[in-house]
Design a protein around this motif. Sequence first.
Motif, PDB file in Angstrom:
ATOM      1  N   ALA A   1      81.552 -12.980  15.280  1.00  0.00           N
ATOM      2  CA  ALA A   1      80.854 -12.016  16.134  1.00  0.00           C
ATOM      3  C   ALA A   1      81.691 -11.636  17.354  1.00  0.00           C
ATOM      4  N   LYS A   2      82.830 -12.296  17.541  1.00  0.00           N
ATOM      5  CA  LYS A   2      83.645 -12.036  18.731  1.00  0.00           C
ATOM      6  C   LYS A   2      85.008 -11.487  18.334  1.00  0.00           C
TER       7      LYS A   2
ATOM      8  N   GLU B   1     101.676 -18.470  11.876  1.00  0.00           N
ATOM      9  CA  GLU B   1     102.217 -17.539  12.874  1.00  0.00           C
ATOM     10  C   GLU B   1     101.143 -17.135  13.879  1.00  0.00           C
ATOM     11  N   ASP B   2      99.912 -16.940  13.377  1.00  0.00           N
ATOM     12  CA  ASP B   2      98.807 -16.617  14.288  1.00  0.00           C
ATOM     13  C   ASP B   2      98.553 -17.771  15.246  1.00  0.00           C
ATOM     14  N   THR B   3      98.536 -18.971  14.708  1.00  0.00           N
ATOM     15  CA  THR B   3      98.292 -20.151  15.543  1.00  0.00           C
ATOM     16  C   THR B   3      99.374 -20.297  16.600  1.00  0.00           C
ATOM     17  N   LYS B   4     100.608 -20.054  16.223  1.00  0.00           N
ATOM     18  CA  LYS B   4     101.712 -20.108  17.187  1.00  0.00           C
ATOM     19  C   LYS B   4     101.514 -19.072  18.278  1.00  0.00           C
ATOM     20  N   ARG B   5     101.126 -17.861  17.887  1.00  0.00           N
ATOM     21  CA  ARG B   5     100.910 -16.786  18.871  1.00  0.00           C
ATOM     22  C   ARG B   5      99.777 -17.150  19.824  1.00  0.00           C
ATOM     23  N   PHE B   6      98.670 -17.653  19.282  1.00  0.00           N
ATOM     24  CA  PHE B   6      97.537 -18.044  20.126  1.00  0.00           C
ATOM     25  C   PHE B   6      97.950 -19.150  21.095  1.00  0.00           C
TER      26      PHE B   6
ATOM     27  N   SER C   1      90.773 -10.297  16.915  1.00  0.00           N
ATOM     28  CA  SER C   1      89.955  -9.317  16.199  1.00  0.00           C
ATOM     29  C   SER C   1      90.531  -8.994  14.826  1.00  0.00           C
ATOM     30  N   ALA C   2      91.862  -8.963  14.710  1.00  0.00           N
ATOM     31  CA  ALA C   2      92.476  -8.661  13.418  1.00  0.00           C
ATOM     32  C   ALA C   2      92.121  -9.728  12.387  1.00  0.00           C
ATOM     33  N   ASN C   3      92.131 -10.996  12.823  1.00  0.00           N
ATOM     34  CA  ASN C   3      91.773 -12.092  11.910  1.00  0.00           C
ATOM     35  C   ASN C   3      90.309 -12.016  11.520  1.00  0.00           C
ATOM     36  N   LYS C   4      89.453 -11.750  12.495  1.00  0.00           N
ATOM     37  CA  LYS C   4      88.018 -11.654  12.234  1.00  0.00           C
ATOM     38  C   LYS C   4      87.714 -10.502  11.282  1.00  0.00           C
TER      39      LYS C   4
END
Length: 335
Positions: free
Chosen positions: A191-192, A92-97, A123-126
């Motif tokens: 870091a990002k 789902e994250d990949t689709k959103r990106f 940032s949420a994933n990091k």
Amino acid sequence: MNNVPARVGDWLLVWVVSILLILLPASYYFQFVVAQPEQVKKIINDSGVYDKAASSLVDQMVAQIKSNPKASEIPINDPRIAQIFKDSVSPEDTKRFTEIAINSIYNLINSEQTNTSTVIDYSANKNKVINQLGDYAGERLNALPVCSYAQMREVASYNTFNAPCRPIGTTTAQLVEQLKLELKASQTPLAKDTVEIKDTTLGKLINDKQNQYAKYYVFAKNAFWINLCLLLVFFSGLLYVHRKRKHQVIYSVMIKSAISLVVLAVISLLFFSKNPSNVFLRQNEFGRDVVLPVSYAFVSKFAFIQFTLAGIYLLVALGAWIWFRKFKTGVAGPK
């Protein structure tokens, strides 16, 4: 000899009409598929590659972490840590990106302003990765004894994940916080918080040639109507030249164009259905698991349009044949 110019002109007219008929599916594809971001999103989504794309993103992040001195202390091969990274980016994250990137690219092409950009916030994933690594490190540190004075001499050679004891005068919370700060300061994706589309390879390419791509995009959004108008003009001219046997001309041109479309569609499907990793992608996992399925999805959509129009051409040819069988009239050659 007097009929040579007329025959050449007739041949050119038939050739132009045939080319326009064969190009009609391509123009439809560009206007109603490629030029429509929602259609592009749907095709990519239907290709079912987002799970593989998520794994690829994780692999890239892990590779950058392994190559960074400040982050290489993380035992990536530890099953629990490997699972932390694996769970950090979902399909789902990949689709959103991906959809954010698609919107950004189309907006950039449509925009009159240069250097416009869209930011992908991960940032949420990091933070999820950093916090879970901190939790894991904290559990390990809590289970360790406090270092002896002899062990303190060698404590600098250890890190949070392989230390045999907890340094004197420190708490687990302090060590975990230090680990998080080191990860956030490393030259890695950890870091990002964001990535700008314009900083990617594709974003830079579009920014550099924005005006050129904008012109292509305007043409793509009108390609079908342009092709159709030209086809109607030349086809009308062809039927006028052969007005005494227009049913024969319609049958001949339509049947040949339909066969050509079917052949082209089958060739493209066969070409992309084979695993090209050895020839084109050189055993590249991302190419094999992501690029190839997406490419095949786009080719399949194009082939479907070709087959559909080929069917329409065949119906028109059949109607002309029935007409020809019922009314066998006309003269040979252009009038």
